[in-house]
Write a protein that holds these residues in place. Structure first.
Motif, mmCIF file in Angstrom:
data_model
loop_
_atom_site.group_PDB
_atom_site.id
_atom_site.type_symbol
_atom_site.label_atom_id
_atom_site.label_comp_id
_atom_site.label_asym_id
_atom_site.label_seq_id
_atom_site.Cartn_x
_atom_site.Cartn_y
_atom_site.Cartn_z
ATOM 1 N N THR A 57 18.879 10.639 74.739
ATOM 2 C CA THR A 57 18.562 11.392 75.949
ATOM 3 C C THR A 57 17.096 11.806 75.963
ATOM 4 O O THR A 57 16.423 11.736 77.008
ATOM 5 C CB THR A 57 19.456 12.641 76.043
ATOM 6 N N THR A 75 14.354 10.350 78.811
ATOM 7 C CA THR A 75 13.730 11.369 79.659
ATOM 8 C C THR A 75 12.272 11.631 79.265
ATOM 9 O O THR A 75 11.678 12.625 79.708
ATOM 10 C CB THR A 75 14.523 12.689 79.585
ATOM 11 N N ALA A 94 20.966 6.740 81.516
ATOM 12 C CA ALA A 94 22.217 7.316 81.008
ATOM 13 C C ALA A 94 23.173 6.266 80.450
ATOM 14 O O ALA A 94 23.776 6.482 79.396
ATOM 15 C CB ALA A 94 22.894 8.130 82.103
ATOM 16 N N VAL A 131 22.254 5.436 76.932
ATOM 17 C CA VAL A 131 22.620 6.434 75.935
ATOM 18 C C VAL A 131 24.031 6.172 75.418
ATOM 19 O O VAL A 131 24.302 6.238 74.218
ATOM 20 C CB VAL A 131 22.518 7.856 76.520
#
Length: 258
Positions: free
Chosen positions: A123, A127, A228, A231
């Protein structure tokens, strides 16, 4: 068409495997360089020890208690058939301390801590938080990876020692209930047969398992791409790769340690 695409697919599998192994080896070297001499964030290490070690204590104890009970239930028929009830302590102790305890607890640790670490770092990667640390002249390996590596190794060793003890306690109680093996006979036979090297083997294996879980989860976490969904893929790969590595390391360490 199939003749040309099948070799390409096989080659792609081997290429991906080589990339993953190379990335893991590269991260391992980077961690080693920052451990000698030690260069990492002490505050992050304390937080990781609390989250990975203390927070995992309850589930590890529960797992160990069940392992001890199941071990006695499985051994009941064999021990009772050959009249070896007095040897229950040494049998349960050897299997728990050298094999079952470290492996099962490592798999539980991988599913809880390793998966969380891969998701957390993944994550942060997607990000751009990891890139933000680099922009602030903060080494991500020293700040993020090394504390998690040390915390996983220390935590798993401590949890394995505690877990082995709890598994033997539950096995001794279950032996007294199912086989009428009194606690003194169980524990005296256990301490008579097991050597200090057996306990050292358990510690060495758990340290190796903790190291491989840490390196694998951090490698896949930092290598996350694709937002996402990426991940989720990284977590899945990290857990599977850690499980395979645990069994491989156990196979070779059993021969090496005797």
């Amino acid at each position: 068409m199939g003749v040309t695409t099948y070799p390409a697919k096989v080659g792609r599998v081997f290429l991906d495997a080589a990339i993953e192994v190379g990335g893991t080896a590269r991260l391992t070297v980077s961690i080693a360089r920052r451990l000698v001499p030690p260069v990492f964030d002490a505050g992050e290490l304390k937080r990781c020890l609390f989250r990975m070690g203390y927070k995992s204590l309850s589930i590890m104890i529960a797992t160990s208690l069940v392992v001890g009970i199941i071990l006695v239930i499985q051994a009941f028929v064999f021990v009772d058939r050959y009249g070896l009830r007095s040897q229950l302590g040494s049998g349960a102790g050897f299997n728990t301390v050298r094999e079952l305890g470290p492996i099962i607890l490592a798999l539980m640790f991988s599913g809880r801590v390793g998966a969380f670490t891969a998701a957390e770092l993944g994550t942060m990667t997607v990000t751009d938080q990891v890139d933000g640390l680099r922009c602030l002249a903060i080494d991500p390996i020293s700040y993020l990876v090394v504390p998690r590596f040390v915390a996983m190794v220390v935590s798993l060793v401590a949890l394995t020692i505690i877990g082995n003890t709890m598994a033997l306690v539950s096995a001794s109680i279950m032996g007294a209930v199912m086989m009428d093996v009194d606690l003194y006979t169980f524990w005296s036979n256990l301490f008579l047969q097991l050597t200090p090297w057996d306990y050292a083997t358990s510690v060495i294996k758990s340290a190796l398992f903790g190291a491989v879980i840490a390196v694998t989860s951090c490698t896949y976490g930092l290598g996350t791409t694709g937002g996402a969904p990426g991940v989720g893929r990284s977590v899945n790969k990290a857990v599977v790769a850690s499980a395979v590595a645990i069994f491989v390391i156990d196979f070779f360490s059993t021969f090496a340690l005797g």
